[in-house]
Design a protein around this motif. Structure first.
Motif, PDB file in Angstrom:
ATOM      1  N   LEU A  21     -42.936  34.551   0.131  1.00 34.27           N
ATOM      2  CA  LEU A  21     -41.728  35.236   0.543  1.00 34.27           C
ATOM      3  C   LEU A  21     -40.578  35.040  -0.440  1.00 34.27           C
ATOM      4  O   LEU A  21     -39.792  35.949  -0.700  1.00 34.27           O
ATOM      5  CB  LEU A  21     -41.285  34.734   1.930  1.00 34.27           C
TER       6      LEU A  21
ATOM      7  N   ARG B 211     -57.096  34.486  -5.232  1.00 30.94           N
ATOM      8  CA  ARG B 211     -56.355  35.558  -4.609  1.00 30.94           C
ATOM      9  C   ARG B 211     -54.900  35.449  -5.028  1.00 30.94           C
ATOM     10  O   ARG B 211     -54.165  34.613  -4.545  1.00 30.94           O
ATOM     11  CB  ARG B 211     -56.464  35.451  -3.085  1.00 30.94           C
TER      12      ARG B 211
ATOM     13  N   LEU C 136     -43.630  30.269   2.017  1.00 31.52           N
ATOM     14  CA  LEU C 136     -44.910  30.934   2.245  1.00 31.52           C
ATOM     15  C   LEU C 136     -45.040  31.348   3.700  1.00 31.52           C
ATOM     16  O   LEU C 136     -44.398  30.783   4.589  1.00 31.52           O
ATOM     17  CB  LEU C 136     -46.079  30.011   1.898  1.00 31.52           C
ATOM     18  N   GLU C 137     -45.923  32.287   3.926  1.00 29.12           N
ATOM     19  CA  GLU C 137     -46.274  32.675   5.284  1.00 29.12           C
ATOM     20  C   GLU C 137     -47.790  32.785   5.369  1.00 29.12           C
ATOM     21  O   GLU C 137     -48.431  33.391   4.496  1.00 29.12           O
ATOM     22  CB  GLU C 137     -45.626  34.015   5.642  1.00 29.12           C
ATOM     23  N   THR C 138     -48.368  32.160   6.379  1.00 28.60           N
ATOM     24  CA  THR C 138     -49.810  32.211   6.580  1.00 28.60           C
ATOM     25  C   THR C 138     -50.109  32.348   8.058  1.00 28.60           C
ATOM     26  O   THR C 138     -49.360  31.867   8.917  1.00 28.60           O
ATOM     27  CB  THR C 138     -50.489  30.945   6.017  1.00 28.60           C
TER      28      THR C 138
ATOM     29  N   GLU D 272     -44.322  30.407   8.839  1.00 25.26           N
ATOM     30  CA  GLU D 272     -43.608  30.125   7.603  1.00 25.26           C
ATOM     31  C   GLU D 272     -43.717  28.653   7.212  1.00 25.26           C
ATOM     32  O   GLU D 272     -43.685  27.761   8.052  1.00 25.26           O
ATOM     33  CB  GLU D 272     -42.136  30.514   7.736  1.00 25.26           C
TER      34      GLU D 272
ATOM     35  N   LEU E 296     -50.967  35.833  -5.262  1.00 21.03           N
ATOM     36  CA  LEU E 296     -49.942  36.131  -4.277  1.00 21.03           C
ATOM     37  C   LEU E 296     -48.814  36.902  -4.919  1.00 21.03           C
ATOM     38  O   LEU E 296     -48.663  36.920  -6.126  1.00 21.03           O
ATOM     39  CB  LEU E 296     -49.385  34.821  -3.693  1.00 21.03           C
ATOM     40  N   LEU E 297     -48.006  37.538  -4.086  1.00 15.68           N
ATOM     41  CA  LEU E 297     -46.867  38.266  -4.586  1.00 15.68           C
ATOM     42  C   LEU E 297     -45.905  37.306  -5.268  1.00 15.68           C
ATOM     43  O   LEU E 297     -45.475  36.324  -4.688  1.00 15.68           O
ATOM     44  CB  LEU E 297     -46.169  38.974  -3.411  1.00 15.68           C
TER      45      LEU E 297
ATOM     46  N   ALA F 114     -55.388  34.420   4.112  1.00 13.34           N
ATOM     47  CA  ALA F 114     -54.243  35.252   3.760  1.00 13.34           C
ATOM     48  C   ALA F 114     -52.986  34.407   3.646  1.00 13.34           C
ATOM     49  O   ALA F 114     -52.618  33.701   4.584  1.00 13.34           O
ATOM     50  CB  ALA F 114     -54.067  36.346   4.816  1.00 13.34           C
ATOM     51  N   LEU F 115     -52.368  34.482   2.492  1.00 13.95           N
ATOM     52  CA  LEU F 115     -51.089  33.840   2.263  1.00 13.95           C
ATOM     53  C   LEU F 115     -50.135  34.876   1.678  1.00 13.95           C
ATOM     54  O   LEU F 115     -50.542  35.759   0.934  1.00 13.95           O
ATOM     55  CB  LEU F 115     -51.213  32.667   1.280  1.00 13.95           C
ATOM     56  N   ARG F 116     -48.862  34.726   1.992  1.00 11.17           N
ATOM     57  CA  ARG F 116     -47.868  35.633   1.433  1.00 11.17           C
ATOM     58  C   ARG F 116     -46.680  34.827   0.947  1.00 11.17           C
ATOM     59  O   ARG F 116     -46.147  33.987   1.689  1.00 11.17           O
ATOM     60  CB  ARG F 116     -47.419  36.653   2.490  1.00 11.17           C
TER      61      ARG F 116
END
Length: 473
Positions: free
Chosen positions: A94, A6, A177-179, A64, A8-9, A90-92
């Motif tokens: 930042l 997956r 990161l944010e999860t 975070e 990530l941005l 789900a991870l994002r």
């Protein structure tokens, strides 16, 4: 069960995407070292470029997380970094920052400009004294302000209260990161890096009996100047020229090859788009500032042709200027087919050895080859002949009519000081629409602008080639 990555941005260096001020302090930072690594892969290209794939295991908190991914390449291109997870969840991403300001005595002193340090001195009796001072400057030296004076030299040594948070002992990529869920997770960081390169090095050994066959051993020479070591890594090599957008490839030593290489040591080759991909059969360590060689292939009993070649300068309409010496090149050629290596040959240098009368291998020359597909003829120029010489002159120039047509005459003299007769190939470039009018030996029109003669030069003798050509403009 297939693994689904997956992505990530990804963000550029130091750029926060849609984020205000991150509420994460340095004490919340999680250091992710090599000990957390699960797998490491490095794909190295020809032009000082590599793709690094680094997979590590990490314990994440809900919300975070600030991860210091340590020991990345010092030559990383941060804008190419891509973080992915092989697991669901789900991870994002930042923000990401590449910290390359490394901890050294000089950098530590620079960070303390405007701050106080302790100056510790030790006298002859071993007694220590301490005095506080403010660092005023650290440009080519140090300027210290004490309570009652300013000094420009340190007698003793400096003691710092701590290490600034923006100094790192290793190149580090800091990821914010944010999860939603806490727990262990596997993350894979991929990025492009400079400082890594490879080339093919070939060692050819001529058959000691007749010299008309050779054994060719190929080595892959890896060079790591990226600032970090890659341990227990899966190494892959790509042969071919990739197009790169340039925002701004060293002669390597080569080892003599053994005649046989273990089959288990031969890299696996496959087609990769328009390129060729070689995968080393075993994981290996590629240390910083290290040159490593790995066997690529060996091919025996390859038929070769030894030839002496004289190449004249391009023929044009000019007056003769007397005799001029022409180099006689020694060449070796072979075909990359079923009788030879019969595989795509990466760009590199072929070094040729021959045995002397005592059976010792002697170096007789080298030449570079480009990426060469199968079924192509390869000709190597090894040097210049010592005992076969050539000289050439223009004997005539006649203008025919007013349209620029000319007739030119030439002579080439070959001398052979050897005890045996030898064959020399003479190659003449002739521009324009040309016709051979006279010649002492029949030529071959090898190309539109190339005439070729093969001449047998007698032992301890000489031979002269004469020709006259008409050139229409």
């Amino acid at each position: 069960m297939s693994i689904r990555h997956r992505p990530l941005l990804s963000s550029a260096l130091g750029l926060a995407l849609g984020l205000g001020s991150l509420q994460v302090t340095a004490t919340d930072e999680l250091r992710l070292d090599d000990s957390a690594r699960e797998a490491l892969g490095v794909t190295i290209y020809n032009d000082d470029l590599a793709l690094v794939r680094d997979r590590r295991r990490v314990e994440l908190d809900a919300g975070e997380n600030r991860i210091a991914w340590r020991n990345v390449s010092a030559e990383i291109r941060p804008q190419t970094a891509l973080l992915s997870t092989p697991e669901d969840g789900a991870l994002r991403l930042l923000e990401q920052n590449f910290d390359y300001d490394l901890l050294t005595p000089e950098s530590l002193l620079q960070k303390y400009v405007g701050r106080e340090v302790e100056v510790v001195r030790t006298n002859a009796a071993g007694e220590r004294t301490r005095e506080r001072a403010r660092v005023l400057a650290a440009n080519g030296g140090v300027v210290l302000r004490y309570s009652d004076r300013i000094e420009t030299a340190v007698i003793g040594h400096l003691v710092y209260p701590d290490v600034p948070a923006d100094l790192r002992d290793q190149p580090t990529l800091v990821l914010h990161l944010e999860t939603a869920d806490a727990g262990e997770r596997t993350l894979e960081l991929s990025y492009l890096s400079g400082g890594l390169s490879w080339q093919a090095d070939y060692v050819a050994e001529l058959d000691p009996e007749q010299g008309d066959h050779m054994t060719l051993n190929a080595w892959v020479t890896l060079d790591n100047r990226s600032g970090v070591a890659y341990r227990d890594a899966r190494i892959q090599l790509v042969a071919g020229a990739l197009n790169q957008v340039r925002e701004q490839v060293m002669a390597l030593p080569v080892m003599r090859a053994e005649r046989m290489m273990a089959d288990s040591a031969i890299p696996k080759r496959e087609q990769l788009d328009a390129y060729h991909l070689y995968t080393l059969p075993r994981r290996t360590d590629l240390l910083n500032h290290q040159t490593k060689q790995v066997a690529l292939f060996t091919a025996e009993a390859i038929p070769v042709e030894r030839l002496l070649v004289v190449s004249g300068r391009p023929v044009g309409a000019r007056n003769g200027d007397g005799w001029s010496t022409q180099p006689v090149r020694t060449t070796l050629s072979f075909t990359n087919d079923t009788a030879g290596p019969n595989m795509p040959l990466p760009r590199g240098v072929i070094r040729v050895y021959a045995q002397d009368s005592a059976g010792h291998a002697q170096f007789v020359g080298e030449d570079a080859i480009d990426h060469t597909p199968t079924d192509q003829r390869i000709t190597l120029t090894l040097g210049e002949s010592f005992d076969v010489t050539a000289r050439r002159r223009q004997t005539d120039l006649e203008h025919i009519g007013d349209d620029g047509t000319v007739e030119l005459g030439f002579e080439l003299e070959l001398a052979n000081a050897r005890e045996a007769a030898t064959t020399v190939e003479v190659r003449e470039r002739i521009s324009g629409d040309w016709q051979m009018l006279e010649e002492t030996t029949q030529h071959i029109k090898a190309a539109a602008d190339l005439a070729v003669w093969h001449l047998e030069v007698p032992a301890k003798g000489r031979i002269t080639l004469s020709w006259r050509v008409r050139i229409e403009r």
